[in-house]
Design a protein around this motif. Structure first.
Motif, PDB file in Angstrom:
ATOM      1  N   THR A 180       0.858  -1.182   0.000  1.00  0.00           N
ATOM      2  CA  THR A 180       0.000   0.000   0.000  1.00  0.00           C
ATOM      3  C   THR A 180       0.896   1.235   0.000  1.00  0.00           C
ATOM      4  N   THR A 181       0.290   2.405  -0.198  1.00  0.00           N
ATOM      5  CA  THR A 181       1.080   3.632  -0.151  1.00  0.00           C
ATOM      6  C   THR A 181       1.643   3.859   1.248  1.00  0.00           C
ATOM      7  N   GLY A 182       0.910   3.457   2.259  1.00  0.00           N
ATOM      8  CA  GLY A 182       1.397   3.583   3.636  1.00  0.00           C
ATOM      9  C   GLY A 182       2.602   2.696   3.891  1.00  0.00           C
ATOM     10  N   GLN A 183       2.550   1.462   3.391  1.00  0.00           N
ATOM     11  CA  GLN A 183       3.682   0.552   3.555  1.00  0.00           C
ATOM     12  C   GLN A 183       4.888   1.045   2.765  1.00  0.00           C
ATOM     13  N   VAL A 239       4.329   9.707  -0.986  1.00  0.00           N
ATOM     14  CA  VAL A 239       4.283   8.536  -1.876  1.00  0.00           C
ATOM     15  C   VAL A 239       3.158   8.698  -2.888  1.00  0.00           C
ATOM     16  N   CYS A 240       1.996   9.175  -2.453  1.00  0.00           N
ATOM     17  CA  CYS A 240       0.877   9.406  -3.379  1.00  0.00           C
ATOM     18  C   CYS A 240       1.271  10.419  -4.441  1.00  0.00           C
ATOM     19  N   ARG A 241       1.999  11.465  -4.032  1.00  0.00           N
ATOM     20  CA  ARG A 241       2.450  12.463  -5.006  1.00  0.00           C
ATOM     21  C   ARG A 241       3.422  11.848  -6.003  1.00  0.00           C
ATOM     22  N   LEU A 242       4.355  11.001  -5.521  1.00  0.00           N
ATOM     23  CA  LEU A 242       5.294  10.321  -6.413  1.00  0.00           C
ATOM     24  C   LEU A 242       4.546   9.479  -7.448  1.00  0.00           C
ATOM     25  N   LEU A 285       6.796   6.884  -9.454  1.00  0.00           N
ATOM     26  CA  LEU A 285       6.694   5.579  -8.801  1.00  0.00           C
ATOM     27  C   LEU A 285       5.486   4.868  -9.405  1.00  0.00           C
ATOM     28  N   PRO A 286       5.725   3.785 -10.160  1.00  0.00           N
ATOM     29  CA  PRO A 286       4.600   3.113 -10.825  1.00  0.00           C
ATOM     30  C   PRO A 286       3.690   2.411  -9.821  1.00  0.00           C
TER      31      PRO A 286
END
Length: 152
Positions: free
Chosen positions: A80-83, A95-98, A104-105
């Motif tokens: 997940t994005t959190g992990q 991470v969401c922005r990446l 980040l695929p």
């Protein structure tokens, strides 16, 4: 990512144990670098393992002795994005922005982003390489500007 296991370990209180484990890490790392197989014995059972496993064992032992812990999981799993944020040491929002910027695929499961662990690790490696290159450039520019003493 399904964490297979998480382990913490401290050798700070026992210097002999610390040196012993650190010595095993050095031996495993040397074997991995030279392409040699190593013999691992546990509870009376032994196996010759390839250099790739020797290197992984060396890294695990080094992390346990110097950083105090390791998390072991499968590389081919999605996180997940959190992990992913936890793995990278950044916020989930970052991470969401990446992902949104295409740096980040990911794939979507409904509205939820899922990122391959291998992609997270590759991003971390690229980021580290970029940081090192930037620091090298900064050091070079500083040296050219005479900001370093040569007598150190």
């Amino acid at each position: 990512m399904t964490v297979t296991s998480a382990h913490t370990f401290s050798t700070t209180a026992d210097n002999d144990l610390h040196e012993s484990v650190a010595g095993l890490a050095r031996a495993a790392r040397d074997a991995g670098r030279t392409g040699s197989r190593i013999q691992v014995s546990i509870g009376g059972r032994s196996a010759d393992v390839p250099p790739e496993i020797a290197e992984a064992l060396a890294e695990t032992l080094t992390l346990l002795t110097h950083r105090g812990g390791v998390v072991i999981g499968a590389v081919d799993e999605d996180v997940t994005t959190g992990q992913a944020a936890k793995m990278l040491g950044v916020s989930r929002t970052y991470v969401c922005r990446l992902v949104d910027e295409g740096r980040l695929p990911c794939r979507y499961v409904g509205t939820h982003r899922r990122i391959k662990t291998a992609d997270v690790l590759a991003f971390a490696e690229r980021r580290l390489s970029e940081r090192r290159a930037a620091l090298d450039d900064l050091a070079r520019v500083s040296a050219e500007a005479g900001l370093y003493d040569d007598d150190i």
